[in-house]
Design a protein around this motif. Structure first.
Motif, short mmCIF file in Angstrom:
data_model
loop_
_atom_site.label_atom_id
_atom_site.label_comp_id
_atom_site.label_asym_id
_atom_site.label_seq_id
_atom_site.Cartn_x
_atom_site.Cartn_y
_atom_site.Cartn_z
N ILE A 123 20.14 1.87 -4.19
CA ILE A 123 18.26 2.75 -4.86
C ILE A 123 18.27 2.45 -6.09
N TYR A 124 17.68 2.33 -6.91
CA TYR A 124 17.16 2.90 -7.95
C TYR A 124 16.18 3.73 -8.03
N ARG A 125 17.12 4.88 -7.96
CA ARG A 125 16.19 6.33 -7.96
C ARG A 125 15.96 7.44 -9.11
N LYS A 126 15.87 6.70 -10.15
CA LYS A 126 15.14 6.84 -11.54
C LYS A 126 14.49 5.87 -11.77
N MET A 171 9.94 -1.32 -6.82
CA MET A 171 8.28 -0.25 -6.45
C MET A 171 7.17 -1.21 -6.07
N PHE A 172 7.29 -2.38 -5.98
CA PHE A 172 6.41 -3.59 -5.39
C PHE A 172 6.64 -2.63 -3.94
N TRP A 173 7.76 -2.79 -3.20
CA TRP A 173 8.37 -2.29 -2.09
C TRP A 173 7.67 -0.95 -1.84
N ARG A 174 7.60 0.14 -1.65
CA ARG A 174 7.00 1.65 -1.95
C ARG A 174 5.91 0.92 -1.96
N GLN A 175 5.63 1.16 -2.72
CA GLN A 175 4.06 0.88 -2.98
C GLN A 175 3.37 -0.11 -2.11
N LEU A 176 3.91 -0.62 -1.24
CA LEU A 176 3.04 -1.34 -0.02
C LEU A 176 3.55 -0.39 1.00
N LEU A 177 4.34 0.24 0.99
CA LEU A 177 4.44 1.79 1.96
C LEU A 177 3.36 2.34 1.31
N VAL A 178 3.25 3.03 0.94
CA VAL A 178 2.51 4.23 0.86
C VAL A 178 1.72 4.00 1.17
N LEU A 179 1.14 2.26 1.03
CA LEU A 179 -0.48 1.54 1.25
C LEU A 179 -0.86 1.83 3.08
N SER A 197 15.71 -0.86 18.20
CA SER A 197 15.53 0.17 18.82
C SER A 197 13.69 -0.08 18.17
N GLN A 198 12.91 0.47 20.00
CA GLN A 198 11.84 0.59 20.57
C GLN A 198 11.44 1.51 19.30
N GLU A 199 11.45 2.94 19.06
CA GLU A 199 11.39 4.10 18.78
C GLU A 199 11.49 4.87 17.61
N ARG A 200 12.36 4.21 17.16
CA ARG A 200 12.84 4.89 16.00
C ARG A 200 12.01 3.84 14.58
N ASN A 201 12.10 5.10 13.92
CA ASN A 201 11.16 5.32 13.00
C ASN A 201 11.94 4.57 11.39
N LEU A 202 11.95 4.47 10.39
CA LEU A 202 12.33 3.76 9.51
C LEU A 202 12.11 4.91 8.32
N THR A 203 13.18 5.32 7.27
CA THR A 203 13.10 5.81 6.33
C THR A 203 12.16 4.99 4.78
N PHE A 204 11.79 5.09 4.00
CA PHE A 204 11.33 3.97 2.58
C PHE A 204 12.64 3.57 2.39
N ASP A 205 13.73 4.08 2.22
CA ASP A 205 14.90 2.89 1.65
C ASP A 205 15.80 2.38 2.96
N GLU A 206 15.68 2.71 4.10
CA GLU A 206 15.84 1.56 4.94
C GLU A 206 15.58 0.42 4.92
N ARG A 250 16.30 -3.46 3.58
CA ARG A 250 16.75 -4.99 4.25
C ARG A 250 15.56 -6.24 3.61
N LEU A 251 14.19 -5.13 3.34
CA LEU A 251 13.82 -5.99 2.41
C LEU A 251 14.05 -6.66 1.25
N GLU A 252 15.42 -6.20 0.62
CA GLU A 252 15.91 -6.67 -0.72
C GLU A 252 17.43 -7.93 0.19
#
Length: 301
Positions: A184-187, A231-239, A276-285, A289-291
């Motif tokens: 993940i690009y942290r900076k 950054m594109f994935w992250r902004q979509l996730l925020v939306l 898993s049917q119940e578990r949510n994913l963090t943004f990094d996860e 997977r998208l990458e």
């Protein structure tokens, strides 16, 4: 495929191929050329050698050669492919402090691409705020972004006053870096233009005396292509999650993928959540997977 039949009467000559981009509406765009020495082409090779291509594409040309009945005959295969883009440079040429009465204009050039600011008449401190994006290919990572200052002249050619250079390796070093452990690009990049720090670049040239030290003020930032995508994935996730840092639920992810024109199968969504049917994913996860999906040719969303 095009086939040409022509005699070769000089074995020390050169075969020259020029490549153009056909345009029915305006003059064709010249792409580049490749030169193949005939004597080298007629040699026996274990594998097809590559000949350098000079032009807008940094892709080698390959040839294949066969022999039959004691005569040298061959067939040349020209391969032109897309050149990988490693990132972009966001550049803004803001202000020039020169101390000379002139009609200044700046030309920004990088790897054969160029852009010019507008002309400002009789100005000692022109303000341009000229913005542009420069695509950076893998083979161009060690080049400089050059800013040439000209004194505009309507009668004769404009006089070149000097040049300031912005080394791309310095911008790359200051840009986002990929964490080898998390991938993940942290900076991550600064998203607001006003938050990008300004830099002063001194213009140097033979026409400039020691008492004159013109300076051009710029904003510049390098963004790796992978960081842009994340950054594109992250902004979509925020939306679609209505959250700044997650987590992402199954319905939110399905809506996001549908907005991209994808029609994910239940198996694809299940793979995102590891069944898993119940578990949510963090943004990094989700980003990882998208990458993995977009960078693996046989996979799809």
């Amino acid at each position: 495929m095009a086939t040409f039949d022509f005699p070769i009467n000089r074995f020390n000559g050169v075969l020259r191929f020029k490549v153009w981009d056909r345009d029915p509406m305006k003059p064709d765009d010249y792409i580049g050329k490749v030169e193949i020495p005939i004597d080298e082409w007629l040699e026996d090779h274990e594998s097809s050698p590559a000949f350098p291509f000079e032009g807008r594409l940094n892709t080698p040309f390959h040839k294949m050669i066969t022999s039959k009945n004691g005569t040298q005959a061959g067939n040349i295969e020209l391969k032109i492919g897309s050149v990988p883009v490693s990132g972009i440079v966001m550049l803004e040429v803001k202000v020039l402090r020169i101390g000379l009465d002139m009609d200044p204009i700046c030309k920004i050039s990088f790897a054969g691409k160029s852009s010019s600011t507008c002309r400002v008449r009789n100005s000692l401190k022109p303000v341009w705020n000229h913005k542009l994006l420069l695509r950076v290919h893998e083979s161009e990572a060690n080049l400089d972004v050059n800013i040439d200052l000209f004194d505009h002249d309507k009668i004769t050619s404009s006089d070149r006053i000097g040049r300031a250079s912005l080394p791309l390796p310095d911008l790359i070093a200051e840009g986002p870096n990929l964490d080898p452990e998390t991938m993940i690009y942290r900076k991550l990049a600064i998203t607001k233009e006003e938050d990008i720090p300004e830099s002063e670049l001194q213009i140097k040239g033979d026409r400039l005396g020691p008492e004159c030290a013109p300076v051009v003020i710029v904003r510049a930032q390098y963004l790796p292509y992978g960081a842009l995508r994340q950054m594109f994935w992250r902004q979509l996730l925020v939306l679609y999650t209505k959250s700044q840092d997650g987590p992402a639920s199954r319905p939110a992810l399905e809506r996001m993928l549908l907005s991209l024109g994808s029609n994910p199968s239940p198996e694809t969504i299940a793979n995102f959540f590891n069944g898993s049917q119940e578990r949510n994913l963090t943004f990094d996860e989700v980003i990882l997977r998208l990458e993995d999906a977009v960078q693996t040719p046989q996979k799809s969303l």
